[in-house]
Design an enzyme around this catalytic site. Structure first.
Site, PDB file in Angstrom:
ATOM      1  N   ASN A   7     -10.402 -41.740 -74.798  1.00 23.80           N
ATOM      2  CA  ASN A   7     -10.567 -40.290 -74.945  1.00 23.80           C
ATOM      3  C   ASN A   7     -11.856 -39.882 -74.213  1.00 23.80           C
ATOM      4  OD1 ASN A   7     -11.650 -37.849 -76.062  1.00 23.80           O
ATOM      5  ND2 ASN A   7     -10.177 -37.990 -77.721  1.00 23.80           N
ATOM      6  N   HIS A  10     -15.864 -36.442 -74.678  1.00 22.27           N
ATOM      7  CA  HIS A  10     -17.323 -36.297 -74.767  1.00 22.27           C
ATOM      8  C   HIS A  10     -18.048 -36.424 -73.436  1.00 22.27           C
ATOM      9  CE1 HIS A  10     -16.898 -35.301 -78.788  1.00 22.27           C
ATOM     10  NE2 HIS A  10     -16.505 -36.488 -79.187  1.00 22.27           N
ATOM     11  N   ARG A  18     -24.702 -28.200 -70.129  1.00 24.23           N
ATOM     12  CA  ARG A  18     -25.329 -27.419 -69.052  1.00 24.23           C
ATOM     13  C   ARG A  18     -24.400 -26.381 -68.435  1.00 24.23           C
ATOM     14  NH1 ARG A  18     -30.348 -29.180 -66.867  1.00 24.23           N
ATOM     15  NH2 ARG A  18     -31.532 -29.465 -68.768  1.00 24.23           N
ATOM     16  N   HIS A  43      -8.536 -33.760 -75.802  1.00 24.56           N
ATOM     17  CA  HIS A  43      -8.215 -32.765 -76.822  1.00 24.56           C
ATOM     18  C   HIS A  43      -8.626 -31.399 -76.274  1.00 24.56           C
ATOM     19  CE1 HIS A  43      -8.732 -31.451 -81.329  1.00 24.56           C
ATOM     20  NE2 HIS A  43      -7.945 -30.650 -80.661  1.00 24.56           N
ATOM     21  N   ARG A  45      -9.224 -28.058 -77.220  1.00 25.62           N
ATOM     22  CA  ARG A  45      -9.389 -27.278 -78.453  1.00 25.62           C
ATOM     23  C   ARG A  45      -9.210 -25.802 -78.156  1.00 25.62           C
ATOM     24  NH1 ARG A  45     -11.973 -30.720 -82.452  1.00 25.62           N
ATOM     25  NH2 ARG A  45     -12.099 -28.876 -83.761  1.00 25.62           N
ATOM     26  N   ARG A  49     -14.237 -26.055 -76.183  1.00 27.04           N
ATOM     27  CA  ARG A  49     -15.669 -26.376 -76.252  1.00 27.04           C
ATOM     28  C   ARG A  49     -16.059 -27.575 -75.382  1.00 27.04           C
ATOM     29  NH1 ARG A  49     -15.993 -29.396 -82.061  1.00 27.04           N
ATOM     30  NH2 ARG A  49     -15.217 -27.461 -82.914  1.00 27.04           N
ATOM     31  N   GLU A  70      -4.106 -34.066 -76.949  1.00 31.90           N
ATOM     32  CA  GLU A  70      -4.220 -33.713 -78.370  1.00 31.90           C
ATOM     33  C   GLU A  70      -4.301 -32.199 -78.462  1.00 31.90           C
ATOM     34  OE1 GLU A  70      -7.643 -35.531 -80.068  1.00 31.90           O
ATOM     35  OE2 GLU A  70      -6.977 -37.552 -79.625  1.00 31.90           O
ATOM     36  N   THR A 101     -12.106 -33.819 -85.291  1.00 28.02           N
ATOM     37  CA  THR A 101     -10.923 -33.669 -86.146  1.00 28.02           C
ATOM     38  C   THR A 101     -11.203 -34.368 -87.485  1.00 28.02           C
ATOM     39  OG1 THR A 101      -9.711 -33.914 -84.093  1.00 28.02           O
ATOM     40  CG2 THR A 101      -8.414 -33.852 -86.102  1.00 28.02           C
ATOM     41  N   GLU A 151      -0.083 -41.505 -85.071  1.00 27.78           N
ATOM     42  CA  GLU A 151      -1.407 -42.103 -84.918  1.00 27.78           C
ATOM     43  C   GLU A 151      -2.070 -42.037 -86.282  1.00 27.78           C
ATOM     44  OE1 GLU A 151      -3.928 -40.576 -81.761  1.00 27.78           O
ATOM     45  OE2 GLU A 151      -5.715 -41.243 -82.854  1.00 27.78           O
ATOM     46  N   HIS A 190      -9.853 -42.837 -84.383  1.00 32.33           N
ATOM     47  CA  HIS A 190     -10.911 -41.974 -84.941  1.00 32.33           C
ATOM     48  C   HIS A 190     -12.015 -42.804 -85.574  1.00 32.33           C
ATOM     49  CE1 HIS A 190     -13.005 -38.467 -86.243  1.00 32.33           C
ATOM     50  NE2 HIS A 190     -12.122 -37.733 -85.588  1.00 32.33           N
ATOM     51  N   GLY A 191     -13.178 -42.728 -84.958  1.00 33.40           N
ATOM     52  CA  GLY A 191     -14.352 -43.408 -85.507  1.00 33.40           C
ATOM     53  C   GLY A 191     -14.434 -44.889 -85.183  1.00 33.40           C
TER      54      GLY A 191
END
Ligand code: PXP
Length: 238
Positions: A7, A10, A18, A43, A45, A49, A70, A101, A151, A190-191
């Site tokens: 994924n 990030h 910036r 993802h 959103r 963002r 996603e 999420t 998932e 996730h995580g």
């Protein structure tokens, strides 16, 4: 050995710090594939963002493995997915204020709506995955609404410590078995990081892991290809 889907949200988060055009999640996705990733996840959103529509359009043309989008099950996102045609659409719950999420999709209480969205996307040639908590009732509902795959949310396992983590691992393993007994393709995410994934890599029923934050965090320090390759090496232990 389970597949690794990376994924790259990030990478876009850093770019948006910036509001310029670097680093580009498209470049990161290419490096991830060169390092052995077998899928790319983003993802989009509602508030864009991190990932933007532009990223998804370009990734659709450049990803050589498979592209997993996603998304929330909103009309706007459904129309976008039908236009871009990712290989997989993963339906996730989405709240504006959340950092990430936070929980799985509640398929049970929205069965009719989700069944209709699943069908609409499938008719458009997109496979549908549902991101759910490892609870038998949610797994059963996901099967009933015709999802191609699920998932399982590993967040509670990843956040827990000590005996609680052992309990959460047990819950996750029971969920995996329950889903496989129904012939559902099972993914997990996730995580997950380079440490907490270890008890899961030997679970042969897991088809694919979806991992973002820990890989991007390591990539900032050691480089994207190395960060992905090191995760692939851990998966090979399975
Ligand atoms: N799977 C889903 C459905 C997610 O929403 C996320 C977070 O975007 C992930 C996997 C990856 O989680 P993480 O970034 O914690 O690895």
């Amino acid at each position: 050995m389970a597949k690794l889907a990376v994924n790259v949200d990030h990478v876009a988060t850093i770019r948006e710090a910036r509001k310029i055009n670097e680093p580009d999640p498209v470049t990161a996705a290419a490096l991830a594939e060169l390092a052995g990733a077998e899928g790319i996840v983003v993802h989009l959103r509602e508030d864009s963002r991190h990932i933007k529509e532009r990223d998804v359009y370009i990734l659709r043309q450049t990803v050589k493995t498979h592209l997993n989008l996603e998304m929330a099950a909103t009309e706007k996102m459904i129309q976008f997915a039908l236009k871009v045609k990712p290989d997989i659409a993963t339906l996730v719950p989405e709240r504006r204020q959340e950092l990430t999420t936070e929980g799985g999709l509640d398929v049970i209480t929205q069965k009719e709506k989700i069944a209709q969205v699943v069908k609409q996307l499938q008719i458009g040639g997109i496979k549908v995955s549902l991101f759910i908590d490892p609870e038998p009732a949610q797994i059963e509902a996901s099967n009933r609404v015709g999802a191609d795959m699920i998932e399982l949310h590993t967040g509670r396992y990843c956040d827990a410590k000590g005996d609680t983590q052992k309990e959460e691992l047990k819950r996750l393993l029971c969920g995996i078995k329950y889903a496989r007994d129904m012939d559902l393709v099972v993914k997990a995410g996730h995580g997950l990081n380079y440490v907490n994934i270890k008890p899961l890599v030997k679970v042969k029923e897991i088809y694919e892991f979806s991992i973002g934050h820990s890989i991007v965090a390591r990539a900032v320090l050691v480089g994207f290809e190395r960060a992905v390759r090191e995760m692939v090496e851990i998966l090979k232990e399975g």
